[in-house]
Enzyme design. Structure first.
Site, mmCIF file in Angstrom:
data_model
loop_
_atom_site.group_PDB
_atom_site.id
_atom_site.type_symbol
_atom_site.label_atom_id
_atom_site.label_comp_id
_atom_site.label_asym_id
_atom_site.label_seq_id
_atom_site.Cartn_x
_atom_site.Cartn_y
_atom_site.Cartn_z
ATOM 1 C CB SER A 243 -0.961 0.015 1.189
ATOM 2 O OG SER A 243 -0.273 -0.149 2.408
ATOM 3 C CG ASP B 207 -2.867 4.437 8.934
ATOM 4 O OD1 ASP B 207 -1.736 4.929 9.087
ATOM 5 O OD2 ASP B 207 -3.342 4.136 7.818
ATOM 6 C CG HIS C 222 -1.306 3.412 4.954
ATOM 7 N ND1 HIS C 222 -2.459 2.992 5.586
ATOM 8 C CD2 HIS C 222 -0.945 2.400 4.124
ATOM 9 C CE1 HIS C 222 -2.784 1.791 5.160
ATOM 10 N NE2 HIS C 222 -1.879 1.403 4.271
#
Length: 252
Positions: free
Chosen positions: A29, A225, A228
């Site tokens: 990601s 979070d 990321h």
């Protein structure tokens, strides 16, 4: 007596356009890009370092070249919302040196390195896309930019297998693309399960394979979070990757 040149075809003095310099963007990601994504929505804010440029191109999911703009992975990493990643700042940082840039997005969020083994869908799709991007002599693959490893920080078994899996991935990509010296710039992860985060990072930094270099993402700002990269961190990482490429590989 004059010579009749009416049927003579003029000879062009224009050189052929330079080939696109192809860079494969792969991993999970943080390569796909989550910058600017909040509550499953992307804010559409483009930093100046990510501005589209006529010399930067993106290879789509249906294998076509189009002008590049974020989110680069929108049609590749389709199960999540993509935003700003390191790809566009990388391309903007190298374009004035290398010329036409072609980005081939392949990253998919939440994927462990074992899912990138030869024969697995992610690996085979990456190879298919890489080969399709150079179907004529106007494209040349220059490097793989690889940011993956967060999904391998959860177990001792993943840690123990990581080095071998990464070295096998390197060998397989080079063999399947017919590029035995293809540069691979990997990122030492900045986040993941704290239980084995440092172990994966140390493996990544210690891999000693020809034409594989490591860019360390530790210290780059993370979103709330804690997994990321922020938009600003994606820009910084893209510029770090560009510096690594230009320093280690551009003259080769």
């Amino acid at each position: 007596m004059s010579m009749d040149t009416s049927n003579t075809t003029p000879t062009s003095t224009q050189p052929p356009p330079p080939p696109k310099q192809i860079f494969i963007l792969s991993g999970q990601s943080n390569m796909a890009g989550r910058g600017g994504v909040t509550n499953k929505h992307w804010n559409n804010i483009i930093p100046p370092q990510c501005t589209p440029h006529p010399s930067i191109h993106r290879f789509t999911a249906d294998l076509k070249w189009v002008p590049a703009k974020d989110p680069l992975h929108a049609d590749i990493d389709t199960k999540k919302t993509c935003g700003v990643g390191p790809g566009m700042p990388f391309a903007n940082a190298v374009k004035d040196v290398v010329g036409e840039v072609g980005l081939v997005p392949c990253a998919v969020g939440g994927t462990a390195i074992k899912e990138w083994a030869r024969g697995c869908h992610l690996y085979e799709n990456m190879i298919k896309r890489a080969k399709a991007s150079v179907e004529n002599d106007q494209e040349e693959i220059r490097a793989v930019l690889w940011y993956q490893g967060e999904s391998d920080t959860s177990s001792k078994q993943c840690v123990e297998a990581y080095r071998g899996n990464m070295e096998m991935l390197t060998d397989n990509v080079r063999l399947d693309l017919g590029l035995p010296h293809l540069p691979i710039i990997q990122v030492a992860i900045a986040s993941g399960d704290k239980k084995y985060l440092e172990e994966i990072r140390e493996i990544q930094k210690a891999i000693d394979v020809q034409n594989v270099v490591c860019v360390d993402a530790k210290g780059l700002e993370l979103k709330e979070d804690k997994l990321h990269l922020t938009t600003e961190a994606c820009v910084e990482l893209g510029q770090m990757l560009a510096h690594a490429y230009l320093t280690h590989f551009h003259s080769k």
